[in-house]
Design a protein around this motif. Structure first.
Motif, PDB file in Angstrom:
ATOM      1  N   HIS A 161      -7.952 -30.346  16.673  1.00  0.00           N
ATOM      2  CA  HIS A 161      -6.588 -30.670  17.115  1.00  0.00           C
ATOM      3  C   HIS A 161      -6.052 -29.633  18.094  1.00  0.00           C
ATOM      4  CE1 HIS A 161      -4.887 -27.757  14.131  1.00  0.00           C
ATOM      5  NE2 HIS A 161      -5.904 -28.167  13.393  1.00  0.00           N
ATOM      6  N   HIS A 162      -6.970 -29.004  18.851  1.00  0.00           N
ATOM      7  CA  HIS A 162      -6.557 -28.069  19.906  1.00  0.00           C
ATOM      8  C   HIS A 162      -7.266 -28.422  21.213  1.00  0.00           C
ATOM      9  CE1 HIS A 162      -5.494 -25.262  16.435  1.00  0.00           C
ATOM     10  NE2 HIS A 162      -4.379 -25.393  17.117  1.00  0.00           N
ATOM     11  N   TRP A 163      -7.216 -29.681  21.573  1.00  0.00           N
ATOM     12  CA  TRP A 163      -7.909 -30.106  22.796  1.00  0.00           C
ATOM     13  C   TRP A 163      -7.067 -31.002  23.697  1.00  0.00           C
ATOM     14  CZ3 TRP A 163      -8.395 -35.392  23.166  1.00  0.00           C
ATOM     15  CH2 TRP A 163      -8.294 -36.119  21.978  1.00  0.00           C
ATOM     16  N   ASP A 164      -5.992 -31.597  23.204  1.00  0.00           N
ATOM     17  CA  ASP A 164      -5.142 -32.481  24.006  1.00  0.00           C
ATOM     18  C   ASP A 164      -3.815 -31.773  24.274  1.00  0.00           C
ATOM     19  OD1 ASP A 164      -4.068 -34.643  25.311  1.00  0.00           O
ATOM     20  OD2 ASP A 164      -3.574 -35.761  23.490  1.00  0.00           O
ATOM     21  N   PRO A 165      -3.671 -31.160  25.457  1.00  0.00           N
ATOM     22  CA  PRO A 165      -2.502 -30.307  25.725  1.00  0.00           C
ATOM     23  C   PRO A 165      -1.175 -31.025  25.556  1.00  0.00           C
ATOM     24  CG  PRO A 165      -4.170 -30.031  27.425  1.00  0.00           C
ATOM     25  CD  PRO A 165      -4.600 -31.196  26.592  1.00  0.00           C
ATOM     26  N   ARG A 166      -0.263 -30.325  24.929  1.00  0.00           N
ATOM     27  CA  ARG A 166       1.095 -30.835  24.736  1.00  0.00           C
ATOM     28  C   ARG A 166       2.016 -30.086  25.698  1.00  0.00           C
ATOM     29  NH1 ARG A 166       3.716 -33.194  20.110  1.00  0.00           N
ATOM     30  NH2 ARG A 166       5.963 -32.844  20.125  1.00  0.00           N
ATOM     31  N   TRP A 167       2.638 -30.814  26.602  1.00  0.00           N
ATOM     32  CA  TRP A 167       3.546 -30.227  27.577  1.00  0.00           C
ATOM     33  C   TRP A 167       4.970 -30.268  27.019  1.00  0.00           C
ATOM     34  CZ3 TRP A 167       1.715 -28.477  32.467  1.00  0.00           C
ATOM     35  CH2 TRP A 167       0.346 -28.692  32.670  1.00  0.00           C
ATOM     36  N   ILE A 202       5.515 -17.485  31.574  1.00  0.00           N
ATOM     37  CA  ILE A 202       4.711 -18.067  30.493  1.00  0.00           C
ATOM     38  C   ILE A 202       5.665 -18.630  29.458  1.00  0.00           C
ATOM     39  CG2 ILE A 202       3.048 -17.564  28.657  1.00  0.00           C
ATOM     40  CD1 ILE A 202       2.010 -15.298  30.573  1.00  0.00           C
ATOM     41  N   VAL A 203       5.447 -19.889  29.087  1.00  0.00           N
ATOM     42  CA  VAL A 203       6.338 -20.593  28.169  1.00  0.00           C
ATOM     43  C   VAL A 203       5.668 -20.732  26.810  1.00  0.00           C
ATOM     44  CG1 VAL A 203       7.629 -22.716  27.746  1.00  0.00           C
ATOM     45  CG2 VAL A 203       7.339 -21.871  30.096  1.00  0.00           C
ATOM     46  N   GLY A 204       6.309 -20.221  25.762  1.00  0.00           N
ATOM     47  CA  GLY A 204       5.755 -20.307  24.415  1.00  0.00           C
ATOM     48  C   GLY A 204       5.623 -18.938  23.782  1.00  0.00           C
ATOM     49  N   PHE A 205       5.312 -18.935  22.484  1.00  0.00           N
ATOM     50  CA  PHE A 205       5.171 -17.652  21.792  1.00  0.00           C
ATOM     51  C   PHE A 205       4.097 -17.721  20.712  1.00  0.00           C
ATOM     52  CE2 PHE A 205       6.523 -13.847  19.431  1.00  0.00           C
ATOM     53  CZ  PHE A 205       6.745 -12.984  20.477  1.00  0.00           C
ATOM     54  N   ILE A 343       2.873 -21.072  33.243  1.00  0.00           N
ATOM     55  CA  ILE A 343       1.797 -21.396  32.305  1.00  0.00           C
ATOM     56  C   ILE A 343       2.450 -21.858  31.006  1.00  0.00           C
ATOM     57  CG2 ILE A 343      -0.221 -20.567  31.040  1.00  0.00           C
ATOM     58  CD1 ILE A 343      -0.602 -18.435  33.154  1.00  0.00           C
ATOM     59  N   TYR A 344       2.163 -23.091  30.619  1.00  0.00           N
ATOM     60  CA  TYR A 344       2.743 -23.661  29.414  1.00  0.00           C
ATOM     61  C   TYR A 344       1.803 -23.436  28.224  1.00  0.00           C
ATOM     62  CZ  TYR A 344       5.892 -26.013  32.667  1.00  0.00           C
ATOM     63  OH  TYR A 344       6.817 -26.276  33.635  1.00  0.00           O
TER      64      TYR A 344
END
Length: 473
Positions: A161-167, A202-205, A343-344
């Protein structure tokens, strides 16, 4: 204990298996870390199975630049759980591996694991499952990308479940005129876009966001790096003093000590939070927003470098993005910066592309399964590795596979569908009540409690199976 040289040696030979196939014929989708755990357990029990892997090699996301295009590994990636706690229960990692091995070492370990237990011949490489349909008789029609259709009694889904990027959802308003990529496609400062000398937001943490921020934040790479975060999060160092971060945790294959099982979750979380504060301080003491939730109510970020980069001015913290205007990035606090690239690091979708959407889906990543493994209406369909653990996935998938295998061979008898549904709903509601509302936390587990519960359920189910056999006798 295997040694480094064994990772490049010839196959070590299979362990003894049952002489005749036991139980139904099983299809496994995926030969990543979870798929090979399932395959190994079934192989040792003599269960007939085929494992289909889209790539030309096993290892899933841990294969850098995997030919299947699904790996999210970047060049500098290392594991964030320790070597010993990541290993499968009966195949330790080499003693000369570092505390936190590089992705190439992990991929080599997976190859050694499969060859040691001798089931590589059961993996069909370069073959993907295009469609999986449940038949009227309960079995599954598996349509491969070659066009051939095979029938299986049971299906094991281990597609990750870490292969289809979520924007970002909803999409950030405005238009950005620079480069935009997802962390899934990030390789290094030069690939897929040359970011050297560029200004980057960079977006996210999550772990990827911190790793990439720290890498790009080195002045030889990018003069300006901004880390945009929606809320405050906890940061866990890789080391507590000289000890790895998970030194006090039991391996997921082992039951936690009695005292650890008896302590309420809030108290365990408080003790960990106090230790983090004593060792590395709180995020707000390093210029980051204060967490808006107690420790344990969200997936913490793991980094031993981010505070150094922030404290050195190499990475600058910003709130959530409000909108774009050309190269200008406007933040919710009213500030703005000019940037060349975004970078998301915004996570991934849970998706099963081989299922019809009327069968099983995970809208907004929300999916409820009994023991995080089974939909009670389809007791011969198993999901392995569909969890978000604070520990490593590998030994968790191994414990799941043991329950699945016992079920397939008749050594374990599941509760009634009604009982399973009640437990499923209660567990899912408990997770939603405990964790911060987010698509990131829909499949969260407490590793020690979860694997302990799987083993306890396995013992109960074996007693039910024995009682059923005695009743029939």
């Amino acid at each position: 204990m295997i040694v480094q040289s064994q990772l490049n040696a010839a196959p070590l030979g299979a362990v003894p298996r049952a002489e005749r196939p036991a139980g139904p014929r099983v299809c496994i989708i995926g030969a990543g870390s979870s798929g090979i755990a399932a395959a190994k357990v079934l192989a040792q029990a003599g269960v007939s199975f085929d494992c289909f892997e889209k790539s030309d090699r096993l290892g899933g996301m841990w294969v850098f630049k995997n030919s299947n295009g699904l790996s999210s590994a970047y060049r500098s990636l290392h594991i964030n759980t320790s070597r010993d706690k990541m290993a499968y229960s009966d195949f330790p990692m080499p003693a000369d591996y570092p505390d936190y091995p590089h992705h190439a070492q992990i991929a080599a370990y997976f190859d050694a694991y499969v060859d040691h237990f001798g089931f590589r011949d059961k993996i069909r490489f370069g073959t993907s499952v295009r469609l999986a349909q449940r038949r009227a008789d309960g079995r599954f029609d598996i349509t491969l990308d070659t066009g051939e259709i095979q029938i299986y009694d049971s299906l094991c889904v281990a597609n990750g479940h870490h292969w289809d990027p979520r924007w970002p959802e909803p999409t950030i308003p405005g238009r950005f005129d620079g480069v935009q990529i997802h962390s899934h496609d990030y390789v290094d400062p030069q690939e897929p876009q040359d970011l050297r000398g560029k200004r980057v937001v960079i977006v996210g943490f999550g772990n990827s966001a911190l790793d990439i921020s720290c890498e790009l934040g080195r002045k030889e790479n990018c003069p300006e790096v901004y880390l945009s975060m929606r809320r405050g999060y906890w940061v866990v160092p890789r080391y507590f003093g000289a000890k790895v971060l998970d030194f006090a945790n039991p391996h997921p294959s082992q039951d936690p000590p009695w005292l650890m099982r008896m302590l309420p979750g809030w108290l365990k979380a408080r003790l960990i939070a106090d230790r983090i504060k004593a060792i590395s301080g709180l995020p707000q003491e390093h210029g980051l927003p204060a967490p808006d939730h107690p420790f344990g109510a969200s997936h913490p970020a793991i980094s031993h470098e981010i505070y150094n980069r922030v404290g050195s001015g190499d990475v600058r913290i910003k709130p959530d993005i409000a909108h774009f205007e050309g190269r200008n990035v406007h933040f919710r606090d009213g500030s703005q910066v000019e940037a060349d690239a975004i970078i998301y690091c915004t996570g991934y979708h849970i998706r099963f592309p081989f299922f019809d959407e009327t069968f099983i889906t995970a809208p907004d990543n929300d999916i409820a399964l009994w023991k995080r493994m089974i939909e009670p209406a389809y007791p011969n369909l198993y999901f392995i590795g569909l969890v978000q653990p604070l520990c490593a996935m590998m030994p968790v998938a191994e414990e799941q596979a043991k329950l699945m295998c016992a079920h397939l061979t008749g050594d374990y008898l599941a509760p009634t569908a009604e009982h399973m549904a009640q437990e499923r709903d209660a567990m899912h509601a408990g997770v939603k009540a405990h964790y911060v509302p987010s698509a990131r936390h829909t499949i969260q587990i407490d590793c020690a409690a979860y694997t302990h519960d799987l083993r306890r359920e396995l013992r109960r189910g074996r007693k039910r199976a024995l009682a059923a056999r005695l009743t029939r006798a």
